[in-house]
Scaffold this motif. Structure first.
Motif, mmCIF file in Angstrom:
data_model
loop_
_atom_site.group_PDB
_atom_site.id
_atom_site.type_symbol
_atom_site.label_atom_id
_atom_site.label_comp_id
_atom_site.label_asym_id
_atom_site.label_seq_id
_atom_site.Cartn_x
_atom_site.Cartn_y
_atom_site.Cartn_z
ATOM 1 N N LEU A 86 -0.653 -4.386 -2.789
ATOM 2 C CA LEU A 86 0.408 -3.428 -2.447
ATOM 3 C C LEU A 86 0.855 -3.618 -0.997
ATOM 4 N N LEU A 87 -0.125 -3.895 -0.143
ATOM 5 C CA LEU A 87 0.180 -4.126 1.275
ATOM 6 C C LEU A 87 1.117 -5.317 1.441
ATOM 7 N N ASN A 90 4.601 -4.627 0.244
ATOM 8 C CA ASN A 90 5.332 -3.865 1.254
ATOM 9 C C ASN A 90 5.882 -4.799 2.337
ATOM 10 N N ILE B 82 4.511 -2.406 8.959
ATOM 11 C CA ILE B 82 4.083 -2.140 7.586
ATOM 12 C C ILE B 82 4.399 -0.680 7.341
ATOM 13 N N GLY B 83 5.339 -0.403 6.431
ATOM 14 C CA GLY B 83 5.817 0.972 6.295
ATOM 15 C C GLY B 83 6.414 1.375 7.637
ATOM 16 N N ILE B 218 -10.104 0.917 1.995
ATOM 17 C CA ILE B 218 -8.806 1.572 1.824
ATOM 18 C C ILE B 218 -8.538 2.531 2.964
ATOM 19 N N MET B 221 -6.317 1.381 5.783
ATOM 20 C CA MET B 221 -4.958 0.890 5.507
ATOM 21 C C MET B 221 -3.941 1.964 5.857
ATOM 22 N N ASP B 224 1.544 4.494 4.552
ATOM 23 C CA ASP B 224 2.909 4.135 4.150
ATOM 24 C C ASP B 224 2.977 2.850 3.344
ATOM 25 N N ALA B 225 1.933 2.022 3.450
ATOM 26 C CA ALA B 225 1.989 0.724 2.791
ATOM 27 C C ALA B 225 2.037 0.877 1.282
ATOM 28 N N PHE B 226 1.611 2.050 0.803
ATOM 29 C CA PHE B 226 1.513 2.222 -0.637
ATOM 30 C C PHE B 226 2.664 3.040 -1.174
ATOM 31 N N PRO B 227 3.336 2.533 -2.198
ATOM 32 C CA PRO B 227 4.422 3.303 -2.809
ATOM 33 C C PRO B 227 3.856 4.505 -3.552
#
Lengths: 316, 291
Positions: A86-87, A90, B82-83, B218, B221, B224-227
């Motif tokens: 997912l990273l 993105n 990232i995000g 996790i 991390m 925001d990186a994850f939808p």
């Protein structure tokens, strides 16, 4: 280092029997006699292989006890895998369509991590190094000094059994995830590439094992080997391409890394599969990998040889 | 070796509390503080027995921390953000995450990991017989002093990243940050303790520590990186590890919304109740081993 010590002793004798005045057929017959030890050597060799087959069988049975542990491990392992995929997605989204990071497209990047998971399932040393270290500390290796079983190959069989069992358990979740991500999974360019990939995976397995075995040999000299193993593992984790493809590193760093055994422990087979390593680089890579396998094997033998001299057979 | 500390606890605490009648004991808090001090003393003694090993474990943790930071710097060779997170914000986040993880490790990790061993060998009997709350001794028996040293290295990285970001946190902000970190540690503890309690059922639960390491991965991390989706929902509302270090890091970078702050507190309370429930259920299952 033959476990029987027969090879050298028997093969030297035939020449001394050839006397002057004997005709050719005599010599033939005498020579024929000496086929017996040769054949018995092969016979013993066959059985020694058979006994190692037994070891594999026992290893599989032992490992099956932990099948739920293996399954839990595989399934838990998908959590960070999903996170990292997912990273990357993105990062690729921020770059717009048809973006690539160091020649990797999003599909290739996804495949990269899936293949790393697969090769890791096939080759990663599970608990072998702890067990070997424990065997040395508790004095369990004493029996191998007396029995006609070579401890290195004994452990290698157990390692193969462990990997086989692990893969059987991990296979279904792995296939399911691959099917789920099928749009992002690329196939190897051709069959030959796949063959070379498999060959490289085999050498990766051997390299992983011999390095772990050598590290476990430290137990002859220090009480607690886990710290050393973890420090090496940290280096392996980043330098073998476990965290990201090495191709996204600056060129200088890559060049330096390829002088170490780390890229050959994971990155090489995956790079070959994805068609990132081709031509002369591929041939040189495989040769270097073979070199590291032999080097790690010799180092493992040497460490055992030195360790045995210091061994005090704790626990009787 | 593991039985010694318990014996010593009773000796050091009994004279203080036993002679007067039960009713006139010193306050509950004082008594537990005394017991905890004794546990600390034992842990320090234990660590000094293997000094070389103690230092090597710090090297191990430093190596892994450096590896995480290396990963971030390599990622940011290929992207600007990232995000909504920039490079130094993520470095700060990794620092915060490591800080929380190491403090959790210092106080709780060994004890959670050893729980299955206590159940398997039946040593849990000794803990249950002690005249203190069993969860208290089971959770806090040993202190891993290396964790504090490693938390120091995480603090150094956080300060460096904050300077790069030109942040100047005020005193209330720092206090709030520490409070949020404390809540984060509690969440990690409650989740891991619940997981470790599973060992009352499966006995061999060593995979649990390994499993929990994946959750630490996790926690560092950027959220925001994850939808929006299953993944983010699970790790925010079921196993709230995505909140644990993101919320304090957002406070420092001045991007915290009050809703996520309340969410963190709410989830911490929920986790605390959940872990207590699991613990009580598990204790009922306990059948002593050996003898």
């Amino acid at each position: 280092m033959s476990p029987y010590g027969l090879g050298g002793k028997w093969s030297a004798t035939p020449l001394s029997f050839a006397r002057d005045g004997w005709n050719a057929s005599d010599v033939q017959r005498i020579k024929l006699c000496f086929h017996v030890p040769l054949l018995s050597l092969i016979y013993v060799g066959f059985f020694s292989v058979r006994k190692y087959w037994h070891v594999i069988g026992i290893g599989v049975q032992n490992n099956l006890t932990y099948r739920f542990n293996f399954l839990a491990r595989t399934v838990f392992g998908f959590i960070p895998l999903t996170a990292i995929l997912l990273l990357w997605r993105n990062i690729y989204e921020g770059k717009g369509d048809a973006a690539s990071v160091a020649t990797f497209t999003l599909a290739q990047m996804t495949s990269y991590y899936l293949l790393v998971t697969l090769v890791d399932a096939l080759t990663a040393v599970n608990e072998d190094d702890w067990q070997i270290a424990a065997d040395i500390k508790d004095g369990n290796i004493s029996q191998f000094l007396l029995k006609p079983v070579d401890y290195l190959w004994f452990r290698f069989c157990l390692y193969l059994a462990g990997r086989g069992t692990y893969l059987t358990v991990a296979f279904i979740p792995l296939v399911l995830v691959t099917i789920y991500l099928r749009d992002y999974f690329v196939l190897p360019p051709d069959a030959a590439t796949f063959g070379l990939f498999m060959m490289s995976v085999l050498m990766t397995a051997m390299l992983q094992f011999f390095i772990s075995y050598t590290m476990a040999m430290l137990a002859f000299w220090v009480m607690e080997v886990s710290t050393f193993i973890f420090i090496l593992y940290a280096f392996e984790y980043i330098a073998s391409g476990h965290m990201f493809p090495l191709a996204i590193l600056p060129q200088v760093v890559q060049d330096i890394l390829f002088f170490t055994p780390f890229p050959y422990q994971l990155y090489l087979p995956v790079g070959i599969y994805l068609g990132k390593i081709t031509g002369a680089a591929l041939v040189n890579g495989l040769l270097a990998q073979a070199g590291w396998v032999v080097g790690a094997y010799l180092l493992a033998r040497f460490a055992w040889f030195r360790g045995i001299k210091k061994y005090a057979a704790a626990g009787g | 070796m593991s039985r010694e500390p318990k014996v010593e606890n009773r000796e050091t605490n009994a004279p203080a509390s036993a002679p007067p009648s039960l009713d006139s004991r010193p306050s509950m808090l004082g008594r537990y503080a005394g017991i905890y001090a004794a546990l600390w003393k034992n842990s320090v003694t234990r660590e000094t027995m293997f000094k070389g090993n103690f230092l090597l474990w710090i090297v191990v943790e430093l190596a892994w921390f450096a590896l995480q930071l290396g990963f971030i710097s390599v990622l940011y060779l290929h992207t600007q953000h990232i995000g909504s997170w920039t490079k130094w914000q993520v470095v700060l986040l990794v620092g915060v995450s490591h800080f929380i993880q190491q403090l959790f490790q210092a106080f709780f990790l060994i004890n959670c990991a050893n729980l299955s061993e206590l159940v398997r060998t039946g040593k849990m009997d000794f803990l249950m017989m002690l005249p203190v709350n069993t969860r208290f001794v089971a959770s806090l028996r040993q202190v891993d002093l290396g964790g504090f040293v490693n938390a120091g290295s995480a603090l150094a990285v956080m300060i460096y990243a904050a300077r790069e970001l030109q942040l100047s946190p005020t005193l209330p902000m720092a206090v709030g940050f520490l409070a949020l970190c404390f809540i984060g540690i509690c969440i990690h503890y409650c989740l891991m303790f619940s997981l470790a309690s599973v060992s009352f059922w499966t006995v061999k639960a060593q995979g649990i520590v390994h499993g929990y390491y994946n959750l630490f991965n996790i926690a560092r991390m950027p959220d925001d990186a994850f939808p929006r989706g299953v993944f983010k929902t699970v790790f925010t509302f079921a196993l709230p590890v995505l909140l644990v270090s993101n919320v304090p890091a957002r406070l420092l970078t001045d991007r915290l919304t009050s809703s996520s702050c309340f969410l963190l507190v709410g989830m911490a309370i929920a986790c605390a109740f959940f872990s207590e429930w699991v613990w009580r259920m598990s204790l009922k299952r306990y059948t002593s081993a050996s003898s």
